[in-house]
Design a protein around this motif. Structure first.
Motif, PDB file in Angstrom:
ATOM      1  N   PHE A  49       0.813  -1.209   0.000  1.00 35.19           N
ATOM      2  CA  PHE A  49       0.000   0.000   0.000  1.00 35.19           C
ATOM      3  C   PHE A  49       0.857   1.274   0.000  1.00 35.19           C
ATOM      4  CE2 PHE A  49      -2.939  -2.996   2.350  1.00 35.19           C
ATOM      5  CZ  PHE A  49      -3.585  -3.379   1.198  1.00 35.19           C
ATOM      6  N   SER A  50       1.861   1.299   0.835  1.00 38.55           N
ATOM      7  CA  SER A  50       2.770   2.448   0.893  1.00 38.55           C
ATOM      8  C   SER A  50       4.137   1.920   1.280  1.00 38.55           C
ATOM      9  CB  SER A  50       2.278   3.489   1.906  1.00 38.55           C
ATOM     10  OG  SER A  50       2.140   2.905   3.183  1.00 38.55           O
ATOM     11  N   PHE A  51       4.916   1.543   0.291  1.00 41.15           N
ATOM     12  CA  PHE A  51       6.189   0.870   0.550  1.00 41.15           C
ATOM     13  C   PHE A  51       7.068   1.711   1.478  1.00 41.15           C
ATOM     14  CE2 PHE A  51      10.627  -0.085  -0.351  1.00 41.15           C
ATOM     15  CZ  PHE A  51      10.636  -1.446  -0.148  1.00 41.15           C
ATOM     16  N   SER A  52       7.519   1.108   2.543  1.00 44.75           N
ATOM     17  CA  SER A  52       8.335   1.814   3.526  1.00 44.75           C
ATOM     18  C   SER A  52       9.372   0.865   4.097  1.00 44.75           C
ATOM     19  CB  SER A  52       7.456   2.378   4.643  1.00 44.75           C
ATOM     20  OG  SER A  52       8.262   2.863   5.699  1.00 44.75           O
ATOM     21  N   MET A  53      10.634   1.164   3.839  1.00 42.02           N
ATOM     22  CA  MET A  53      11.706   0.344   4.396  1.00 42.02           C
ATOM     23  C   MET A  53      11.751   0.451   5.913  1.00 42.02           C
ATOM     24  SD  MET A  53      13.156  -1.532   2.204  1.00 42.02           S
ATOM     25  CE  MET A  53      14.474  -2.061   3.284  1.00 42.02           C
ATOM     26  N   LEU A  54      11.382   1.631   6.454  1.00 48.29           N
ATOM     27  CA  LEU A  54      11.385   1.790   7.909  1.00 48.29           C
ATOM     28  C   LEU A  54      10.285   0.946   8.546  1.00 48.29           C
ATOM     29  CD1 LEU A  54      12.106   5.608   8.292  1.00 48.29           C
ATOM     30  CD2 LEU A  54      13.609   3.700   8.873  1.00 48.29           C
ATOM     31  N   TRP A  55       9.130   0.840   7.864  1.00 44.82           N
ATOM     32  CA  TRP A  55       8.057  -0.044   8.345  1.00 44.82           C
ATOM     33  C   TRP A  55       8.568  -1.474   8.436  1.00 44.82           C
ATOM     34  CZ3 TRP A  55       2.630  -0.123   9.428  1.00 44.82           C
ATOM     35  CH2 TRP A  55       2.036  -1.383   9.350  1.00 44.82           C
ATOM     36  N   VAL A  56       9.175  -1.944   7.353  1.00 46.23           N
ATOM     37  CA  VAL A  56       9.692  -3.316   7.315  1.00 46.23           C
ATOM     38  C   VAL A  56      10.793  -3.495   8.350  1.00 46.23           C
ATOM     39  CG1 VAL A  56      10.834  -5.051   5.882  1.00 46.23           C
ATOM     40  CG2 VAL A  56       9.079  -3.571   4.883  1.00 46.23           C
ATOM     41  N   ALA A  57      11.692  -2.502   8.454  1.00 50.55           N
ATOM     42  CA  ALA A  57      12.776  -2.583   9.432  1.00 50.55           C
ATOM     43  C   ALA A  57      12.224  -2.643  10.854  1.00 50.55           C
ATOM     44  CB  ALA A  57      13.719  -1.396   9.283  1.00 50.55           C
ATOM     45  N   GLY A  58      11.156  -1.872  11.106  1.00 48.38           N
ATOM     46  CA  GLY A  58      10.535  -1.901  12.429  1.00 48.38           C
ATOM     47  C   GLY A  58       9.946  -3.262  12.747  1.00 48.38           C
ATOM     48  N   CYS A  59       9.260  -3.863  11.761  1.00 50.74           N
ATOM     49  CA  CYS A  59       8.699  -5.202  11.962  1.00 50.74           C
ATOM     50  C   CYS A  59       9.792  -6.222  12.248  1.00 50.74           C
ATOM     51  CB  CYS A  59       7.900  -5.625  10.731  1.00 50.74           C
ATOM     52  SG  CYS A  59       6.356  -4.714  10.474  1.00 50.74           S
ATOM     53  N   ILE A  60      10.870  -6.156  11.468  1.00 46.87           N
ATOM     54  CA  ILE A  60      11.983  -7.091  11.661  1.00 46.87           C
ATOM     55  C   ILE A  60      12.628  -6.882  13.028  1.00 46.87           C
ATOM     56  CG2 ILE A  60      14.288  -7.728  10.827  1.00 46.87           C
ATOM     57  CD1 ILE A  60      13.286  -7.102   7.998  1.00 46.87           C
ATOM     58  N   ALA A  61      12.732  -5.612  13.457  1.00 42.91           N
ATOM     59  CA  ALA A  61      13.324  -5.315  14.761  1.00 42.91           C
ATOM     60  C   ALA A  61      12.519  -5.948  15.893  1.00 42.91           C
ATOM     61  CB  ALA A  61      13.425  -3.803  14.959  1.00 42.91           C
ATOM     62  N   VAL A  62      11.186  -5.824  15.834  1.00 43.22           N
ATOM     63  CA  VAL A  62      10.340  -6.420  16.882  1.00 43.22           C
ATOM     64  C   VAL A  62      10.512  -7.937  16.902  1.00 43.22           C
ATOM     65  CG1 VAL A  62       7.988  -6.762  17.714  1.00 43.22           C
ATOM     66  CG2 VAL A  62       8.657  -4.546  16.785  1.00 43.22           C
ATOM     67  N   LEU A  63      10.515  -8.549  15.727  1.00 45.10           N
ATOM     68  CA  LEU A  63      10.701  -9.999  15.646  1.00 45.10           C
ATOM     69  C   LEU A  63      12.074 -10.401  16.170  1.00 45.10           C
ATOM     70  CD1 LEU A  63       9.120 -10.677  12.137  1.00 45.10           C
ATOM     71  CD2 LEU A  63       8.140 -11.270  14.368  1.00 45.10           C
ATOM     72  N   PHE A  64      13.097  -9.608  15.867  1.00 42.71           N
ATOM     73  CA  PHE A  64      14.446  -9.891  16.365  1.00 42.71           C
ATOM     74  C   PHE A  64      14.472  -9.800  17.889  1.00 42.71           C
ATOM     75  CE2 PHE A  64      18.930  -8.538  17.180  1.00 42.71           C
ATOM     76  CZ  PHE A  64      19.532  -9.730  16.781  1.00 42.71           C
ATOM     77  N   GLY A  65      13.725  -8.846  18.438  1.00 41.02           N
ATOM     78  CA  GLY A  65      13.642  -8.728  19.894  1.00 41.02           C
ATOM     79  C   GLY A  65      13.043  -9.959  20.535  1.00 41.02           C
ATOM     80  N   GLN A  66      12.108 -10.614  19.839  1.00 47.21           N
ATOM     81  CA  GLN A  66      11.498 -11.825  20.387  1.00 47.21           C
ATOM     82  C   GLN A  66      12.464 -13.005  20.372  1.00 47.21           C
ATOM     83  OE1 GLN A  66       8.723 -11.053  21.985  1.00 47.21           O
ATOM     84  NE2 GLN A  66       9.209  -9.087  21.031  1.00 47.21           N
TER      85      GLN A  66
END
Length: 309
Positions: free
Chosen positions: A140-157
């Motif tokens: 819908f609105s390509f955002s590398m920061l959105w993807v990076a944020g998602c990956i960061a949360v998953l990495f935290g888990q």
């Protein structure tokens, strides 16, 4: 009383994600505000337990407290606070709910046990849910920061899963020490590490404390999110069993998702909602046998994992 406290705990843990988002949006530096939150919450809890003569000072000198602090507080919340600069609180909460999935995969890898069919199905459904959650940022609105944020949360888990498995061994090692004391000690170390990270990566301007939103967010997270929420969690463990209180992971993320949309006008895409439901469904399938035992009131007694929210 048990049911009322359980509902209160789910609401508390469900609201912490939005409280983090409010503070960050008000200008609070992510690592600094997280460090202050956990160091002060841990310090106050430890002082209370010491006053009750249930917190030996020697526990603060143990390397186990440092290791658990790295995993359960520093690794989890450094990534979460950073990610909430770019993600909605609801999406961050749902992604955080993948923790039980990662704990199961880590335990299975270490023990080399085979997963049941329902567990594999739950993994696949949960993974599909993560993909659905990522779609808005990719399409819908390509955002590398959105993807990076998602990956960061998953990495935290990943940090959380390692800490949860390790903390079970620690709780066995320190059977005579209250779990609240152990949790307070690791929060203090995690908070110190977050403050060190802030010193090297952030320019902290104390003017953010002039913002009522930032101050209220910080106070809420210290006293309600960290201290009250964790105390209720361990009270429920004592009154019921270690399994039942942990089911907050199935409820609080959806509470966070709803609160973010209703109170903070956060966007909610249909694919994100479907992804959140899929992740929760996958986690339920993974823990289906445990939940059946819980319903039958025959849940095995295991040491509870420290809550992280």
């Amino acid at each position: 009383m048990v049911f009322a406290n359980y509902i209160a705990m789910c609401l508390i843990f469900g609201t912490t994600f939005l409280a983090i988002k409010v503070g960050i949006d008000a200008g609070a530096p992510p690592f600094f505000s997280a460090g202050i939150r956990f160091f002060l919450a841990g310090l106050i809890l430890f002082a209370v337990m010491a006053w009750k003569k249930q917190a030996p000072l020697s526990i603060l000198l143990r390397k186990e407290m440092v290791f658990t602090g790295i995993c359960l507080t520093f690794g989890v919340f450094a990534t979460l606070y950073w990610a909430e600069q770019h993600l909605s609180s609801g999406i961050a909460a749902v992604l955080s709910a993948t923790a039980p999935l990662m704990v199961m995969l880590l335990q299975t890898g270490l023990s080399r046990q085979k997963l049941s069919a329902s567990s594999w199905a739950g993994c696949l459904i949960g993974f599909g849910g993560v993909i659905l959650l990522l779609l808005p940022g990719l399409t819908f609105s390509f955002s590398m920061l959105w993807v990076a944020g998602c990956i960061a949360v998953l990495f935290g888990q990943v940090f959380y899963s390692a800490g949860a498995v390790y903390s079970r061994r620690v709780s066995q090692q320190f059977k005579d020490v209250s779990p609240i004391t152990l949790n307070a000690a690791q929060m203090m170390y995690g908070g110190i590490l977050l403050l060190i990270a802030s010193a090297f990566t952030e320019q902290v301007h104390m003017e953010f404390l002039l913002s009522p939103q930032a101050v209220l967010s910080l106070l809420y997270l210290i006293f309600v999110g960290s201290m009250m929420g964790h105390t209720i969690f361990y009270w429920l463990v004592a009154k019921t069993n270690p399994v039942f209180p942990s089911t907050w992971l199935y409820i609080s993320p959806l509470i966070a998702l709803a609160l973010g949309v209703a109170l903070y006008q956060e966007p909610l895409y249909l694919s994100s909602l479907a992804g959140g439901i899929a992740i929760i469904a996958g986690i339920v399938m993974i823990n289906w046998k445990t939940l059946q035992q819980l319903v039958a009131k025959k849940a095995p007694i295991r040491h509870a994992e420290s809550p992280t929210k």
